[in-house]
Design an enzyme around this catalytic site. Structure first.
Site, PDB file in Angstrom:
ATOM      1  CB  THR A 246      -0.918   0.026   1.246  1.00 42.66           C
ATOM      2  OG1 THR A 246      -0.087   0.027   2.415  1.00 42.66           O
ATOM      3  CG2 THR A 246      -1.861  -1.165   1.285  1.00 42.66           C
TER       4      THR A 246
ATOM      5  N   GLY B 207      10.165   1.830  -9.643  1.00 44.56           N
ATOM      6  CA  GLY B 207       9.477   1.236 -10.794  1.00 44.56           C
ATOM      7  C   GLY B 207       8.629   0.054 -10.354  1.00 44.56           C
TER       8      GLY B 207
ATOM      9  N   GLY C 190      14.700  -0.475  -4.918  1.00 43.41           N
ATOM     10  CA  GLY C 190      13.714  -1.019  -5.867  1.00 43.41           C
ATOM     11  C   GLY C 190      14.067  -2.464  -6.199  1.00 43.41           C
TER      12      GLY C 190
ATOM     13  CD  GLU D  93       4.454  10.467  -5.340  1.00 39.36           C
ATOM     14  OE1 GLU D  93       3.272  10.665  -5.621  1.00 39.36           O
ATOM     15  OE2 GLU D  93       5.058   9.416  -5.610  1.00 39.36           O
TER      16      GLU D  93
ATOM     17  CE  LYS E 174      14.033   4.396  -1.070  1.00 41.96           C
ATOM     18  NZ  LYS E 174      14.045   5.202  -2.300  1.00 41.96           N
TER      19      LYS E 174
ATOM     20  CG  ASP F 288      12.198   7.733  -0.805  1.00 40.75           C
ATOM     21  OD1 ASP F 288      11.332   6.878  -0.574  1.00 40.75           O
ATOM     22  OD2 ASP F 288      13.153   7.558  -1.594  1.00 40.75           O
TER      23      ASP F 288
ATOM     24  CB  VAL G 223      16.759  -0.299   0.440  1.00 44.99           C
ATOM     25  CG1 VAL G 223      18.023   0.497   0.171  1.00 44.99           C
ATOM     26  CG2 VAL G 223      16.217   0.004   1.827  1.00 44.99           C
TER      27      VAL G 223
HETATM   28  N1  HSE Z   1      10.333   8.193  -4.788  1.00 43.80           N
HETATM   29  C1  HSE Z   1      11.401   7.230  -4.753  1.00 43.80           C
HETATM   30  C2  HSE Z   1      12.561   7.719  -5.597  1.00 43.80           C
HETATM   31  C3  HSE Z   1      10.991   5.886  -5.273  1.00 43.80           C
HETATM   32  O1  HSE Z   1      12.439   8.727  -6.274  1.00 43.80           O
HETATM   33  O2  HSE Z   1      13.599   7.068  -5.570  1.00 43.80           O
HETATM   34  C4  HSE Z   1      10.543   4.917  -4.264  1.00 43.80           C
HETATM   35  O3  HSE Z   1      11.439   4.711  -3.216  1.00 43.80           O
END
Ligand code: HSE
Length: 339
Positions: free
Chosen positions: A95, A316, A153, A209, A224, A220, A151
């Site tokens: 989610t 992604g 992707g 965003e 991580k 973000d 972390v």
């Molecule tokens: N918004 C994050 C980024 C992606 O730009 O790396 C998801 O962690």
């Protein structure tokens, strides 16, 4: 392995696609037999206790909301009820991230633990806010919690450090862990445009965003860092233990001055002997960490093997979904060797 998928956005659909399309191959190579028995989102659920067939999973991607499916839809059934009532081994929680309360993911994860289900999540919120408590709760309930996709992707940063460097001691971690800010900084220096212009392009391309604070204010990256610190360096910290500063105020002039010194400015998350931090730092242009565009990179400084850098796409839908599959295989492997 019966799976409840909670969250049906880009990553959720990616998980469903990968499980449907790689099903036969994974059965053959790993004896892994995943069955999605339920999908739940904010509007309700679809449930088939024997496993939703691959063709049906494909068809469901076009049904909105998914719970309106006439054959297996349960409109208004909550994800918590699905986790409580549907028999399954694993909950895949994908989610949207919320770093204020961690909800709704926090409740989904704890409900899964309390009903004896393993959890695979790509959601950084609960981990950033309460990773030490959640790992303890998973252990207490004798279930696994995996979060590879949080972390890097699809890039296996957590596994690389945990498994490949297991014989060494990791002394420090530094990384470009957010693709959006790396894209903004790269665009600014390569095209000589302002922060606001680069941010607008990142939003137009769907990287940032519309309310981009998570990325540009460093949260973000900070989430991580918390996950890396707990999982790789055994530091029992949460988001409040970090010093965090993003790149909202960065100017073109700062980038130019760094460039004259042979450096470039990056938003770096770092963990060493001091307080873990997120802040902009100058990195030599020839440092392996110095990747551009939306790429992520992380350097692990080890006692014996020196510096090891891993580079890859950090976001992604299918990329992150591939990390979910990796976690499911890990749980399958752990369960097979458990008794
Ligand atoms: N918004 C994050 C980024 C992606 O730009 O790396 C998801 O962690």
């Amino acid at each position: 392995m019966r799976i409840i998928l909670v969250g049906y956005g880009v990553v959720g659909k990616g998980v469903s696609t990968i499980l449907a399309s790689r099903y036969t191959e994974k059965c053959r190579d790993f004896g892994f037999n995943p069955k999605i028995v339920a999908i739940a989102d904010i509007d309700g659920a679809v449930i088939n206790h024997r496993g939703i067939k691959p063709e049906k999973l494909e068809a469901l991607k076009k049904v909105r909301p998914v719970s309106s499916d006439p054959e297996i839809g349960y409109p208004n059934m909550s994800a918590l009820d699905v986790i409580e009532e549907v028999e399954a081994e694993v909950v895949v929680e994908v989610t949207p991230v919320n770093i204020k309360t961690g909800e709704p993911a926090m409740s989904h994860v704890t409900k899964a633990f309390k009903t004896g289900k393993h959890v695979v999540t790509t959601n950084k919120g609960p981990l950033a806010l309460a990773m030490p408590a959640l790992t303890e709760l998973a252990e207490y309930n004798n279930v696994y919690l995996r979060f590879s996709g949080t972390v890097g992707g699809g890039t296996p940063m957590l596994e690389f450090a945990k498994r490949c460097l297991a014989g060494d001691r990791i002394l420090g971690i530094r990384g470009i862990l957010n693709g959006t800010t790396n894209y903004i900084l790269s665009e600014m220096s390569q095209n000589r445009i302002s922060f606001q212009e680069a941010l607008a392009t990142a939003q137009k391309l769907g990287y940032a965003e519309r309310e981009p604070s998570m990325d540009i204010d460093g949260f973000d990256t900070a989430c991580k860092v918390v996950i890396l610190a707990n999982w790789i360096m055994n530091r029992k910290i949460t988001l409040k233990d970090l010093n965090i500063k993003g790149i909202r105020d960065i100017s073109l002039q700062e980038l130019d001055e760094a460039s004259k010194r042979g450096n470039t400015v990056k938003l770096i998350g770092s963990i060493d002997g001091n307080t873990p931090t997120v802040k902009q730092m100058e990195i030599p242009k020839n440092n392996p960490l110095c990747v551009s565009g939306v790429l992520n990179a992380v350097t692990f400084s080890t006692e014996f093997a020196g510096e090891q850098t891993l580079v890859g796409r950090g976001a992604g839908g299918v990329e992150t979904a591939s990390a979910v599959l990796r976690d499911l295989l890990d749980i399958r492997h752990k369960l097979a060797n458990r008794y």
